[in-house]
Motif scaffolding. Structure first.
Motif, PDB file in Angstrom:
ATOM      1  N   ILE A 168       0.837  -1.200   0.000  1.00 26.18           N
ATOM      2  CA  ILE A 168       0.000   0.000   0.000  1.00 26.18           C
ATOM      3  C   ILE A 168       0.874   1.254   0.000  1.00 26.18           C
ATOM      4  CG2 ILE A 168      -1.823   1.246   1.239  1.00 26.18           C
ATOM      5  CD1 ILE A 168      -2.536  -1.547   0.068  1.00 26.18           C
ATOM      6  N   SER A 169       0.484   2.239  -0.789  1.00 24.39           N
ATOM      7  CA  SER A 169       1.147   3.536  -0.769  1.00 24.39           C
ATOM      8  C   SER A 169       0.109   4.627  -0.986  1.00 24.39           C
ATOM      9  CB  SER A 169       2.239   3.621  -1.850  1.00 24.39           C
ATOM     10  OG  SER A 169       1.674   3.478  -3.148  1.00 24.39           O
ATOM     11  N   GLY A 170       0.340   5.786  -0.398  1.00 27.94           N
ATOM     12  CA  GLY A 170      -0.534   6.928  -0.609  1.00 27.94           C
ATOM     13  C   GLY A 170      -1.764   6.973   0.265  1.00 27.94           C
ATOM     14  N   ARG A 171      -1.951   5.974   1.117  1.00 26.06           N
ATOM     15  CA  ARG A 171      -3.077   5.963   2.049  1.00 26.06           C
ATOM     16  C   ARG A 171      -2.759   5.025   3.202  1.00 26.06           C
ATOM     17  NH1 ARG A 171      -5.641   1.108   1.674  1.00 26.06           N
ATOM     18  NH2 ARG A 171      -5.645   0.015  -0.355  1.00 26.06           N
ATOM     19  N   ALA A 172      -3.571   5.102   4.234  1.00 26.05           N
ATOM     20  CA  ALA A 172      -3.384   4.206   5.373  1.00 26.05           C
ATOM     21  C   ALA A 172      -3.807   2.786   4.998  1.00 26.05           C
ATOM     22  CB  ALA A 172      -4.208   4.697   6.560  1.00 26.05           C
ATOM     23  N   PRO A 173      -3.004   1.791   5.315  1.00 23.34           N
ATOM     24  CA  PRO A 173      -3.397   0.412   5.021  1.00 23.34           C
ATOM     25  C   PRO A 173      -4.598  -0.007   5.861  1.00 23.34           C
ATOM     26  CG  PRO A 173      -1.365   0.454   6.296  1.00 23.34           C
ATOM     27  CD  PRO A 173      -1.659   1.864   5.925  1.00 23.34           C
ATOM     28  N   LYS A 174      -5.525  -0.693   5.228  1.00 22.48           N
ATOM     29  CA  LYS A 174      -6.733  -1.157   5.908  1.00 22.48           C
ATOM     30  C   LYS A 174      -6.458  -2.525   6.535  1.00 22.48           C
ATOM     31  CE  LYS A 174      -9.035  -0.547   2.082  1.00 22.48           C
ATOM     32  NZ  LYS A 174     -10.128  -0.545   1.073  1.00 22.48           N
TER      33      LYS A 174
ATOM     34  N   ALA B 215      -5.643   1.998   9.093  1.00 26.20           N
ATOM     35  CA  ALA B 215      -7.086   2.250   9.085  1.00 26.20           C
ATOM     36  C   ALA B 215      -7.753   0.980   9.604  1.00 26.20           C
ATOM     37  CB  ALA B 215      -7.567   2.580   7.681  1.00 26.20           C
TER      38      ALA B 215
ATOM     39  N   ASP C 146      -6.782  -4.713   3.232  1.00 21.69           N
ATOM     40  CA  ASP C 146      -5.429  -5.009   2.758  1.00 21.69           C
ATOM     41  C   ASP C 146      -4.820  -6.157   3.544  1.00 21.69           C
ATOM     42  OD1 ASP C 146      -5.411  -2.739   0.933  1.00 21.69           O
ATOM     43  OD2 ASP C 146      -5.224  -1.497   2.725  1.00 21.69           O
TER      44      ASP C 146
END
Length: 242
Positions: A38-44, A72, A95
């Motif tokens: 994951i990049s550019g956001r918080a991993p779910k 997240a 994720d």
């Protein structure tokens, strides 16, 4: 993003006591999240505390640790009723799925009752990273040794079998674990498999063991199989320090 291949990181670790929270995530969980790419956001990251009875304190500890780590967070509970309308849909949107420890026998029974077993397979096949500790390690395999039934360990052999191996956890910290695991494989009650000391994880791509990794110095992982003489044969694996 999801991984290109089904990915499981089965561990005897991944959390430790936190400085300002009850838990904090350690290197094995960090690796599981990194594997999701994951990049550019918080991993779910979704927590299942089924093995701990969906205890509200357990869930709270997860959320505190997840927020502190920049994840997240969400969770799926089945007691006293499922907390989401569609478990498969929820897991497919994650994720990483992180499964806590406790009763693996109870976990498997409740998962099958509520269709979580099928949801987990769908998530695994879709590339959601599956990880967890103790019961959250054994569950992905054919089975392993468990204290689900009392202080004397017994064998559970009805795991999800996403991985065609047995699994031994807490191999160096609980004195019954190693002999019970070896005896179950020697007798044929469990198939050949892999065991981890505390702080060690097993990374699988598809159904192939790729490597053993550790967040602690001096810890081991082991292959255990039934030898031609009917005895268990234990072989240490190479372990990469994270």
């Amino acid at each position: 993003m999801t991984t290109e291949q089904p990915t499981i990181l089965a561990t005897s670790g991944g959390i430790r006591p936190g400085a300002r929270t009850r838990w904090e995530f350690s290197e094995l969980t960090d690796l599981a999240v990194d594997l999701a790419g994951i990049s550019g956001r918080a991993p779910k990251v979704c927590f299942l505390g089924t093995a701990g009875g969906d205890d509200s304190a357990y869930v709270s500890f997860f959320y505190e640790a997840a927020v502190a780590a920049g994840f997240a967070p969400s969770h799926v509970a089945v007691l006293s009723m499922p907390n989401v309308a569609d478990i498969t849909e929820h897991l497919l949107a994650q994720d990483v799925v992180w499964v806590g420890g406790g009763s693996v026998a109870g976990l498997l029974a409740l998962w099958r009752l509520h269709g979580v077993d099928q949801a987990m397979r769908a998530a695994w096949e879709a590339g959601v990273v599956l990880t967890g500790v103790s019961a959250g390690s054994i569950c992905w395999h054919v089975g392993g040794t468990t204290d689900s039934f009392g202080p004397d360990l017994r064998v559970v052999s009805d795991g999800l079998a996403l991985l065609p191996f047995s699994n031994g956890v807490h191999y160096d910290s609980e004195e019954q674990r190693r002999p019970k695991f070896q005896a179950a494989i020697a007798s044929g009650e469990l198939p050949a498999g892999y065991a981890t000391d505390d702080g060690v994880g097993l990374l699988y791509r598809g159904t192939e063991l790729v490597e053993a990794v550790s967040e602690s110095d001096g810890k081991g992982a082991y292959e255990v199989r039934r030898g031609e003489d009917g005895q268990a044969v234990e072989t240490p694996l190479d372990v990469r320090r994270l």
